[in-house]
Design an enzyme around this catalytic site. Sequence first.
Site, PDB file in Angstrom:
ATOM      1  N   PRO A 101       0.756  -1.138  -0.031  1.00 11.84           N
ATOM      2  CA  PRO A 101       0.084   0.133   0.166  1.00 11.84           C
ATOM      3  C   PRO A 101       0.792   1.382   0.006  1.00 11.84           C
ATOM      4  CG  PRO A 101      -0.821  -1.367   1.665  1.00 11.84           C
ATOM      5  CD  PRO A 101       0.596  -2.047   1.144  1.00 11.84           C
ATOM      6  N   VAL A 102       0.327   2.265  -0.711  1.00 14.69           N
ATOM      7  CA  VAL A 102       1.091   3.447  -0.745  1.00 14.69           C
ATOM      8  C   VAL A 102       0.802   4.469   0.261  1.00 14.69           C
ATOM      9  CG1 VAL A 102       1.483   5.458  -2.542  1.00 14.69           C
ATOM     10  CG2 VAL A 102       1.208   3.076  -3.439  1.00 14.69           C
ATOM     11  N   ALA A 104       1.131   4.369   3.137  1.00 14.01           N
ATOM     12  CA  ALA A 104       0.734   3.714   4.440  1.00 14.01           C
ATOM     13  C   ALA A 104       1.842   3.455   5.557  1.00 14.01           C
ATOM     14  CB  ALA A 104      -0.216   2.434   4.226  1.00 14.01           C
ATOM     15  N   GLY A 105       2.915   3.966   5.603  1.00 12.92           N
ATOM     16  CA  GLY A 105       3.937   3.645   6.457  1.00 12.92           C
ATOM     17  C   GLY A 105       4.622   2.222   6.190  1.00 12.92           C
ATOM     18  N   GLY A 107       6.804   1.551   3.641  1.00 11.60           N
ATOM     19  CA  GLY A 107       7.831   1.499   2.859  1.00 11.60           C
ATOM     20  C   GLY A 107       7.868   1.160   1.307  1.00 11.60           C
ATOM     21  N   SER A 108       6.689   1.453   0.533  1.00 15.20           N
ATOM     22  CA  SER A 108       6.587   0.997  -0.500  1.00 15.20           C
ATOM     23  C   SER A 108       7.473   2.139  -1.614  1.00 15.20           C
ATOM     24  CB  SER A 108       5.107   1.630  -1.014  1.00 15.20           C
ATOM     25  OG  SER A 108       5.063   2.934  -1.286  1.00 15.20           O
ATOM     26  N   ALA A 110      10.589   3.030  -0.727  1.00 14.98           N
ATOM     27  CA  ALA A 110      11.952   2.322  -0.710  1.00 14.98           C
ATOM     28  C   ALA A 110      12.045   0.882  -1.229  1.00 14.98           C
ATOM     29  CB  ALA A 110      12.133   2.243   0.862  1.00 14.98           C
ATOM     30  N   ALA A 111      10.827   0.333  -1.428  1.00 12.55           N
ATOM     31  CA  ALA A 111      10.842  -1.228  -1.943  1.00 12.55           C
ATOM     32  C   ALA A 111      10.705  -1.125  -3.367  1.00 12.55           C
ATOM     33  CB  ALA A 111       9.567  -2.015  -1.309  1.00 12.55           C
ATOM     34  N   ASP A 152      13.832   2.475   6.864  1.00 16.01           N
ATOM     35  CA  ASP A 152      13.215   2.004   5.930  1.00 16.01           C
ATOM     36  C   ASP A 152      14.137   1.220   4.721  1.00 16.01           C
ATOM     37  OD1 ASP A 152      10.883   3.047   6.687  1.00 16.01           O
ATOM     38  OD2 ASP A 152      10.268   3.682   5.032  1.00 16.01           O
TER      39      ASP A 152
HETATM   40  O1  PMV Z   1       5.939   6.256   7.333  1.00 12.03           O
HETATM   41  P1  PMV Z   1       7.147   5.309   7.264  1.00 12.03           P
HETATM   42  O2  PMV Z   1       6.775   3.970   7.574  1.00 12.03           O
HETATM   43  O3  PMV Z   1       8.051   5.609   6.069  1.00 12.03           O
HETATM   44  O4  PMV Z   1       8.121   5.568   8.686  1.00 12.03           O
HETATM   45  C1  PMV Z   1       8.771   6.476   8.998  1.00 12.03           C
HETATM   46  C2  PMV Z   1       9.333   6.377  10.089  1.00 12.03           C
HETATM   47  C3  PMV Z   1       9.677   7.737  10.754  1.00 12.03           C
HETATM   48  O5  PMV Z   1      10.392   7.366  11.961  1.00 12.03           O
HETATM   49  C4  PMV Z   1       8.754   8.695  11.172  1.00 12.03           C
HETATM   50  C5  PMV Z   1      10.754   8.450   9.681  1.00 12.03           C
HETATM   51  C6  PMV Z   1      11.965   7.817   9.729  1.00 12.03           C
HETATM   52  O6  PMV Z   1      12.653   8.192   8.670  1.00 12.03           O
HETATM   53  O7  PMV Z   1      12.544   7.044  10.228  1.00 12.03           O
END
Ligand code: PMV
Length: 317
Positions: A101-102, A104-105, A107-108, A110-111, A152
């Site tokens: 999922p985009v 949504a935390g 890591g889409s 980065a992947a 990430d």
């Molecule tokens: O939103 P995500 O899952 O890419 O998480 C970011 C995590 C943070 O700690 C908020 C930012 C980071 O760069 O670590």
Amino acid sequence: MPAITSTAPGKIIIFGEHAVVYGRPAIAVPVNQVRARAAIMAEPKKPPGEVFIDAPDIDLKTSLAELKEAHPIKQAIIGVKTSLGISNLPAFTVRITSTIPVSAGMGSGAAVSAAVIRALSTFLGHPLPDEEVSRLVYEVEKIHHGTPSGIDNTVITYAQPVYYVRGEPIERLFINRPITLVVGDTGISSSTADTVADVRRAWEANRTRYETYFNRIAEISKNARIIIESGDPEALGPLMDLNHDLLVEVGVSSPELDSLVETAREAGALGAKLSGGGRGGNMIALVPEETTSFVSNALKDGGAVKVFTTRIRNIEN
Ligand code: PMV
């Protein structure tokens, strides 16, 4: 010639988001059931340098030349060229698909970068080592995230649970007993760059208070590591609750996240928290195996647009 393909997993942060940007430890794990995939096909009939990008999930069908400079896919390709010292690319098409999922935390972005960088360097005959893949993914992340901690790119490139401290060598985390997490998506897309920038402003305005929050989160991550490595995953529940409360104080939760966290706890989760940048995206709940479907259904009824279960474990357990 067959396509050269590479895939990379999604990820979730279990403990320590935001504090990790300020040098505190965090724990993240790969989520292998969602993945980004890049497939590179040579185009021997086209003139050298003609690179075409086909990413149907994001409606992107374009030549590399037409893509704006700051686009992450372009930056990933340029990163490989620079790293390998190649000035001219052969003609090829890169097809990118992803089930992550985009916004949504998970890591889409980065992947996708990791998959493109690995597939392209292999296609060019020089597969890059993990360390360099991770570094290049980090460079791409910087363009859009401002000050990413590096967690990430690390967890996604190595596809291993990690205990991560910014600037320190990666520490893989040993999962003594499998951990079952239910992940619930609020369906609200939220920009990590924005939440990270907001936290920075708040930290600048009140360093003492925010340093205290981050120190308390650091203690949670340290204790969680001991618990995970010693094999008593149930004991992580209260730590997740505590970490969520601190993220509320930090200012990155939202009514929707709080409500799903509460719903999961009421349905029998041992603990729950938001995961990632916050304000939207995902929450995670630690569940005893037998209550998994109960918690999943409660989250769906409670408004989660997507719910899935993931079992965190080492390859050997
Ligand atoms: O939103 P995500 O899952 O890419 O998480 C970011 C995590 C943070 O700690 C908020 C930012 C980071 O760069 O670590």
